[in-house]
Design an enzyme around this catalytic site. Structure first.
Site, PDB file in Angstrom:
ATOM      1  N   LYS A  73       5.782  -6.125  -3.521  1.00 12.41           N
ATOM      2  CA  LYS A  73       6.196  -6.240  -2.120  1.00 12.41           C
ATOM      3  C   LYS A  73       5.201  -7.080  -1.314  1.00 12.41           C
ATOM      4  O   LYS A  73       5.591  -7.947  -0.534  1.00 12.41           O
ATOM      5  CB  LYS A  73       6.357  -4.837  -1.508  1.00 12.41           C
ATOM      6  CG  LYS A  73       7.461  -4.009  -2.150  1.00 12.41           C
ATOM      7  CD  LYS A  73       7.691  -2.710  -1.419  1.00 12.41           C
ATOM      8  CE  LYS A  73       6.520  -1.753  -1.533  1.00 12.41           C
ATOM      9  NZ  LYS A  73       6.276  -1.307  -2.925  1.00 12.41           N
ATOM     10  N   THR A  74       3.912  -6.819  -1.505  1.00 16.02           N
ATOM     11  CA  THR A  74       2.898  -7.603  -0.795  1.00 16.02           C
ATOM     12  C   THR A  74       2.940  -9.065  -1.237  1.00 16.02           C
ATOM     13  O   THR A  74       2.832  -9.985  -0.414  1.00 16.02           O
ATOM     14  CB  THR A  74       1.498  -7.019  -1.038  1.00 16.02           C
ATOM     15  OG1 THR A  74       1.462  -5.660  -0.578  1.00 16.02           O
ATOM     16  CG2 THR A  74       0.439  -7.816  -0.300  1.00 16.02           C
ATOM     17  N   ASP A 118       2.614  -3.129   6.015  1.00 20.04           N
ATOM     18  CA  ASP A 118       2.726  -2.321   4.808  1.00 20.04           C
ATOM     19  C   ASP A 118       2.846  -0.842   5.166  1.00 20.04           C
ATOM     20  O   ASP A 118       2.320  -0.395   6.190  1.00 20.04           O
ATOM     21  CB  ASP A 118       1.480  -2.549   3.934  1.00 20.04           C
ATOM     22  CG  ASP A 118       1.691  -2.100   2.497  1.00 20.04           C
ATOM     23  OD1 ASP A 118       2.848  -1.826   2.118  1.00 20.04           O
ATOM     24  OD2 ASP A 118       0.701  -2.017   1.746  1.00 20.04           O
ATOM     25  N   THR A 167       7.397   2.430   0.513  1.00 20.18           N
ATOM     26  CA  THR A 167       7.701   3.100  -0.753  1.00 20.18           C
ATOM     27  C   THR A 167       8.697   4.228  -0.545  1.00 20.18           C
ATOM     28  O   THR A 167       9.175   4.803  -1.526  1.00 20.18           O
ATOM     29  CB  THR A 167       6.411   3.675  -1.374  1.00 20.18           C
ATOM     30  OG1 THR A 167       5.781   4.555  -0.426  1.00 20.18           O
ATOM     31  CG2 THR A 167       5.437   2.564  -1.728  1.00 20.18           C
ATOM     32  N   ARG A 226       1.744  -4.248 -11.782  1.00 23.77           N
ATOM     33  CA  ARG A 226       0.355  -3.906 -11.472  1.00 23.77           C
ATOM     34  C   ARG A 226      -0.285  -3.142 -12.630  1.00 23.77           C
ATOM     35  O   ARG A 226      -1.432  -3.387 -12.993  1.00 23.77           O
ATOM     36  CB  ARG A 226       0.284  -3.078 -10.189  1.00 23.77           C
ATOM     37  CG  ARG A 226      -1.123  -2.606  -9.835  1.00 23.77           C
ATOM     38  CD  ARG A 226      -1.141  -1.875  -8.512  1.00 23.77           C
ATOM     39  NE  ARG A 226      -0.921  -2.819  -7.419  1.00 23.77           N
ATOM     40  CZ  ARG A 226      -0.420  -2.479  -6.240  1.00 23.77           C
ATOM     41  NH1 ARG A 226      -0.053  -1.222  -6.005  1.00 23.77           N
ATOM     42  NH2 ARG A 226      -0.266  -3.370  -5.293  1.00 23.77           N
TER      43      ARG A 226
END
Length: 361
Positions: A73-74, A118, A167, A226
């Protein structure tokens, strides 16, 4: 509360990012949509939104990206700014506790700038209400003074694009959700996509890896880039110190065995929950608090950290009577159920057998 804050700090398969992850991710992040791996539907939809805005010479609609942590997302927010050739301002919901905090950020934006927020669902309510007007009318009312003498001063804002990431999209109030022109939901990655991520990262990190080694790492990465990148770094260390540096399937498997990440991506906490459920309680059903005591963890840690992946993998089920193990859980740990399906009920094992016979396991 963020459920990932309750995770044990040493978890190698956590989807949250620590300082080391953030530093490495900055070097590994793709810069453009064409370089971004996976999320094909979101990429295509987002590409149309950005291209149309560029052709009109206007700022794009506000964008909401939802999904579990570690899926990009980032990275996508930074790609949006790069595709628009615009600066990006990065902040987070927990950092905005007062409307004044948000007003200070909004009033300093330049025209066309991208504001990345965020964990937007964790923003305070007063700031949230101010954001409604800013998103829709590009205006905020700044309150000066207190009590009966307070005055609202309207402040015009330049057009900007808000990119919100969350999230837990269900925690966003409908008025905020409705103000986003585009919503993209990030899905977990397929193993073949994670193999491409591992190969790309290995090239950037100058790690020698063969296709089988990349597949081994991808298969243990829980569908999350990640985690794949973190496991790659640990396997790289193992291959460098104990071998010649080449990552093969055998080397990757041996390295991740050292770090207690099994072939399905389960770590020490995940296996502890399964083993307690199977060995101590015959596969269940057992209550969450009882299971947590048996594992030696807080109930919140078991429920929010371990269980989601176990449920997604089909190893554990949540029922009104408690947690129960599935046939796949017995098979994964190499254990035999206490009684076969259809066996007479009675006792702890019989209770589990009844669940099997009812088709609930």
């Amino acid at each position: 509360m963020n459920p990932y804050e309750s995770e044990p700090a040493d978890r190698l398969v956590t989807a949250s990012a620590d300082g080391e992850d953030q530093a490495v991710e900055a070097a590994l992040r793709p810069k453009l949509l064409d370089e971004f791996i996976g999320q094909e539907r979101v990429r295509e939809q987002l590409s149309l939104v950005l291209q149309a805005a560029r052709q009109r010479g206007a700022t794009p609609d506000h964008v909401l990206l939802s999904g579990p942590p570690g899926l990009g997302k980032t990275t996508l927010s930074m790609i949006i700014a790069a595709e628009l050739n615009a600066p990006i301002r990065i902040t987070s919901g927990p950092a905005i506790q007062h409307a004044g905090d948000l007003a200070a950020i909004l009033s300093s934006l330049t025209e066309g700038e991208v504001l990345f927020l965020d964990e937007i669902h964790r923003m305070s309510r007063p700031a949230e209400e101010m954001l409604y007007m800013a998103m829709e009318d590009f205006r905020v009312d700044v309150i000066v003074g207190k009590g009966p003498g307070a005055t609202a001063i309207p402040l015009e804002l330049p057009p900007f694009t808000l990119v919100g990431a969350t999230t837990r999209a269900g925690l966003l109030p409908p008025p905020l959700r409705d103000r986003f022109g585009f919503t993209g939901h990030m899905e977990f990655y397929a193993p073949v996509e994670l193999e491409r991520v591992v190969h790309r990262s290995a090239g950037l990190l100058d790690v020698r890896i063969d296709p089988a080694g990349a597949a081994e790492i991808a298969g243990r990465s829980r569908g999350t880039p990640r985690i794949a990148n973190r496991l790659l770094r640990r396997v790289r260390d193992f291959a460098q110190v104990r071998h010649d540096g080449l990552v093969t399937a055998e080397i990757a498997a041996r390295a991740l065995e050292v770090y207690e990440v099994d072939a399905r991506g389960l770590d020490r906490l995940d296996r502890a929950v399964l083993e307690a459920l199977l060995k101590l309680f015959g596969g269940g059903p057992v209550g969450l608090s009882t299971l947590a005591v048996a594992v030696g963890e807080e109930a919140e840690t078991v429920e929010e950290v371990a269980e989601p992946f176990l449920v997604r993998e089909g190893l554990l089920a949540r029922t009104p009577r408690g947690r129960i193990a599935t046939a796949a859980a017995w098979q994964h740990l190499g254990l035999t159920p206490p009684q076969a399906p259809g066996a007479p009920r009675g006792g702890r094992g019989g209770q589990q057998a009844g669940l099997w016979a009812d088709g609930k396991a």
